[in-house]
Design a protein around this motif. Structure first.
Motif, mmCIF file in Angstrom:
data_model
loop_
_atom_site.group_PDB
_atom_site.id
_atom_site.type_symbol
_atom_site.label_atom_id
_atom_site.label_comp_id
_atom_site.label_asym_id
_atom_site.label_seq_id
_atom_site.Cartn_x
_atom_site.Cartn_y
_atom_site.Cartn_z
ATOM 1 N N ASP A 116 -12.199 -7.129 0.985
ATOM 2 C CA ASP A 116 -13.276 -7.960 0.452
ATOM 3 C C ASP A 116 -12.795 -9.255 -0.199
ATOM 4 O OD1 ASP A 116 -12.675 -5.531 -1.412
ATOM 5 O OD2 ASP A 116 -13.355 -7.091 -2.764
ATOM 6 N N MET A 127 0.810 -1.223 0.000
ATOM 7 C CA MET A 127 0.000 0.000 0.000
ATOM 8 C C MET A 127 0.844 1.274 0.000
ATOM 9 S SD MET A 127 -3.120 -1.091 -0.210
ATOM 10 C CE MET A 127 -4.483 -0.201 0.554
ATOM 11 N N SER A 180 1.458 5.957 -5.206
ATOM 12 C CA SER A 180 0.247 6.687 -5.594
ATOM 13 C C SER A 180 -0.026 6.461 -7.080
ATOM 14 C CB SER A 180 0.423 8.172 -5.278
ATOM 15 O OG SER A 180 1.659 8.664 -5.807
ATOM 16 N N PRO A 181 -0.686 5.364 -7.433
ATOM 17 C CA PRO A 181 -1.192 4.286 -6.568
ATOM 18 C C PRO A 181 -0.096 3.279 -6.249
ATOM 19 C CG PRO A 181 -1.742 3.791 -8.846
ATOM 20 C CD PRO A 181 -1.071 5.146 -8.858
ATOM 21 N N PRO A 182 -0.347 2.390 -5.267
ATOM 22 C CA PRO A 182 0.614 1.309 -5.029
ATOM 23 C C PRO A 182 0.656 0.391 -6.256
ATOM 24 C CG PRO A 182 -1.022 1.461 -3.246
ATOM 25 C CD PRO A 182 -1.509 2.321 -4.365
ATOM 26 N N ILE A 232 -1.284 -4.030 -3.524
ATOM 27 C CA ILE A 232 -2.568 -3.512 -3.030
ATOM 28 C C ILE A 232 -3.274 -4.609 -2.238
ATOM 29 C CG2 ILE A 232 -4.883 -2.766 -3.747
ATOM 30 C CD1 ILE A 232 -3.530 -1.309 -6.092
ATOM 31 N N ARG A 238 -6.766 -5.781 -0.088
ATOM 32 C CA ARG A 238 -8.200 -5.490 0.005
ATOM 33 C C ARG A 238 -8.841 -6.342 1.089
ATOM 34 N NH1 ARG A 238 -9.704 -2.798 -4.716
ATOM 35 N NH2 ARG A 238 -8.177 -3.008 -6.380
ATOM 36 N N ARG A 293 -8.055 -0.228 10.253
ATOM 37 C CA ARG A 293 -9.078 0.787 10.003
ATOM 38 C C ARG A 293 -9.107 1.247 8.554
ATOM 39 N NH1 ARG A 293 -8.043 6.182 13.199
ATOM 40 N NH2 ARG A 293 -9.749 6.818 11.847
ATOM 41 N N GLN A 294 -7.997 1.010 7.838
ATOM 42 C CA GLN A 294 -7.984 1.366 6.422
ATOM 43 C C GLN A 294 -8.745 0.347 5.588
ATOM 44 O OE1 GLN A 294 -3.664 2.945 6.044
ATOM 45 N NE2 GLN A 294 -4.435 2.780 3.966
ATOM 46 N N LEU A 295 -9.108 -0.771 6.216
ATOM 47 C CA LEU A 295 -9.733 -1.870 5.492
ATOM 48 C C LEU A 295 -11.201 -2.052 5.834
ATOM 49 C CD1 LEU A 295 -6.705 -4.205 6.108
ATOM 50 C CD2 LEU A 295 -7.422 -3.404 3.841
ATOM 51 N N MET A 296 -11.637 -1.512 6.952
ATOM 52 C CA MET A 296 -12.995 -1.784 7.413
ATOM 53 C C MET A 296 -13.490 -0.672 8.326
ATOM 54 S SD MET A 296 -11.913 -4.850 10.071
ATOM 55 C CE MET A 296 -10.744 -5.600 8.924
#
Lengths: 422, 422
Positions: free
Chosen positions: A35, A21, A24-26, A31, A33, A53-56
């Motif tokens: 989900d 991560m 910009s972008p990674p 990356i 995720r 917290r960056q994930l959910m």
């Protein structure tokens, strides 16, 4: 016991070096995720445990707005060389060597309330917040013990008396005490290798993402708890099952009119001079994950351990009733614990969502998967807080190089103190 | 202008009274979700603006671990009675009356750096974090102005020089300055009533939830920016378009190697003695929403405004280069601004992602939908920070009862100061 042959070692899996991560972008292969589950595959998981917290979605556990109370520091240079024999080994290992072996992300040691040792690895920093995993349970158990000591929660009453919705589940007929000590007779397998294990249904229910169209199971932690079936008898054996803590969280919410996150903030977090807010993951209706959703700073976790070691007092202020601390230290029934078959934890017991060694130091611990721990050794006046990202979830994989190290350090500190006293 | 006939008033829509997300579990009709959009329908939105992190993934903007620097307090009781004439009205209104009329959630006024007035309504508390909406843009513009003043960012260069991926989008040929001042010629409608408006494609791209199976559009903020088409010429007219700020955020990330959230923490947030961490919403690859994703405490927002009012210095420490502050205060081209048709903002201009009144007080502001603002009046030595949850997004709905109130308060404070000086 030492290296994990199937996994890259700590250096090769260092999340800072792997650059998850970043950019910009990674890059596409960096990356992560929530989900698709990529966030929790090893070694990516080593980044995620510091960035949940960056994930959910999450809920804040406010420290309040006052100034933090600094932990006094008296850093020592003799800790790294402390030597111990890992369980099942015949070759000594140093404290310093143990840290990468069990994939430590951060570790702090307090002796008599002072920071004597502090290290961070990978992407964890002093101002970062790491997943506590099941160390969360000890915070929730402590809140329950506090309310029991205050007479606001009757541990002898049945869960259904507090949460009528649980009357027809296996929890309904259990006492609050049995839930606090995890001696309920419930069907809840935490065998992650078994796709039919209840832990997966529990996770699916608590997942905050929209449910798939064909999903027909429970949709929240509470709905899941209502479906839990009996297995065995309440009160006979210790069985480590996360659902107990979520049921306890529900009881606490009903008794206090506050979520576990609010209660933790009001009763504990805002009273320890913590440096950072903590946070908890939540399900789709905002219920904090009492069984494992807490994320917090390393030194703040040590503050909590120090307060418990101090009999519930921190910086001259009583945070926990003395009776609650005494009950936590007393532990549970070792015979009930033995039935659970933790061969690396002989003679231990479990109560109030804490693990009690019953060793001659009276040591006790909060423990979370992948190596999270608060280890309190009252005799050595020592508190260890550790975050880790061991590739193997079960602490059996970390214990061989951590528990003997903690005890060796305790003895080392006691010896030095004795020598100094002469 | 006063009451909104189509919406319940502030008292009837009070989120504390309506009890959103309260209970274990909350009643079904009091549960708010991100995925079905229920969280942002009025009046539920009045709860959500103080709880975004419970609904979506976010990234922390750390304040660091030091002690907060308390804002000195000199509360005054004469503010509530200050009277003004709302725009388009002939009936006077008091300051106190205006607060529910424009659905204020919290407001703090600093005079000469001291808190002279502070109020919270609904579910916002001093230790809560509220959405800043497009006030976020002024933070990002300030970071850019800082880097320009430091010589690290060349405002005269083309965006494509910093972000080659934007070469074929409408942004590629714009200068960084044009992006900072929103005078780019890009096709980006923010008409929320038009389902084909680009703002919806932008929101879909930035939505952190898994995309629907039939979704074929851009999947991140960055991917969206690459698709932006030209419309008109760069540099001719001010056009308020959120995509500019996201493009600027991308430029900043490339120049500094840091996300906007990290940059904000390192360069500003950790240097203002803030009381709380702030946080930003993120897209599915962790990119902070530079155009509107910031959430923060009310008093902390006031600290930021006070630092800018003070020429970039806070508590004796220089946070922003003086040149950056001077450039923010100077504003943009009023003729370019006039073309945008803000009839309630005559003579104003826009530059560095700040709104500049060009009035005889030299007042300037950060503004976000639903009533968020930082209003700085240098002549009156006054800073106002306000969070709100007005049912109408456009600030035109709030301005009639806020801008004249701010100016009346400024005159009141100046008069009182003059009287005291005699």
């Amino acid at each position: 016991m030492a290296a994990q042959p199937d996994y890259p070692d700590a250096a090769a899996s260092d999340p800072a070096k792997l650059g998850w991560m970043v950019g910009s972008p990674p890059p596409a292969d960096r990356i992560l995720r929530f989900d698709d589950g990529s966030y929790f595959q090893f070694p990516a998981m080593r980044w995620s445990v510091s960035h949940f917290r960056q994930l959910m979605p999450t809920v804040n556990v406010s420290r309040g707005l006052g100034a933090p109370v600094a932990l006094p520091r008296a850093l020592r240079s003799d800790i790294d060389a402390v030597t111990f024999i890992p369980t099942g080994s015949d070759r000594p290992m140093t404290w310093q060597q143990s840290l990468p072996v069990n994939y430590t992300d951060g570790i702090v040691v307090l002796h008599r309330g002072k920071v004597i040792y502090e290290r961070y690895f990978g992407v964890l920093k002093p101002d970062g917040q790491h997943a506590a995993m099941s160390v969360t349970k000890s915070f929730v158990g402590t809140l329950a013990a506090m309310l029991v000591a205050e007479g606001k929660l009757d541990a002898a009453r049945r869960v259904a008396d507090y949460v009528p919705e649980l009357a027809t589940s296996a929890f309904g007929s259990a006492t609050v005490r049995q839930v606090m000590d995890m001696t309920t007779g419930i069907r809840f397998s935490e065998d992650y290798a078994d796709p039919k294990a209840e832990v997966w249904a529990h996770a699916a229910a608590g997942n905050p993402l929209p449910k798939p169209a064909d999903y027909s199971g429970p949709r929240t932690y509470y709905e899941f708890l209502e479906t839990v079936q009996p297995e065995g008898k309440h009160g006979e054996a210790f069985g480590y099952r996360t659902a107990n803590t979520d049921a306890l969280g529900w009881v606490l919410a009903r008794v206090t009119g506050r979520s576990v996150a609010q209660l933790l903030s009001e009763r504990i977090w805002s009273r320890l001079g913590t440096e950072q807010d903590a946070y908890m993951s939540v399900d789709s209706i905002g219920t904090p994950f009492a069984g494992g959703g807490l994320n917090l700073g390393l030194r703040d976790m040590a503050r909590f351990g120090e307060m418990v070691r101090n009999g519930g007092v921190f910086h001259g202020q009583r945070v926990l009733p003395a009776a609650a601390v005494a009950d936590i230290r007393r532990g549970g029934d070792p015979a009930a614990f033995a039935k659970a078959g933790y061969t690396q934890l002989p003679g231990w017991s479990y109560a109030n969502m804490w693990w009690v060694t019953n060793n001659d130091h009276g040591a006790f611990a909060a423990r979370g998967v992948h190596g999270q721990t608060i280890y309190v050794d009252p005799k050595a006046e020592m508190v260890i807080a550790r975050f880790a990202s061991h590739p193997v979830a079960a602490n059996a994989a970390s214990d061989a190089t951590s528990l003997p190290a903690y005890h060796a350090l305790a003895l080392h500190l006691m010896q030095r103190s004795k020598a100094a006293a002469r």
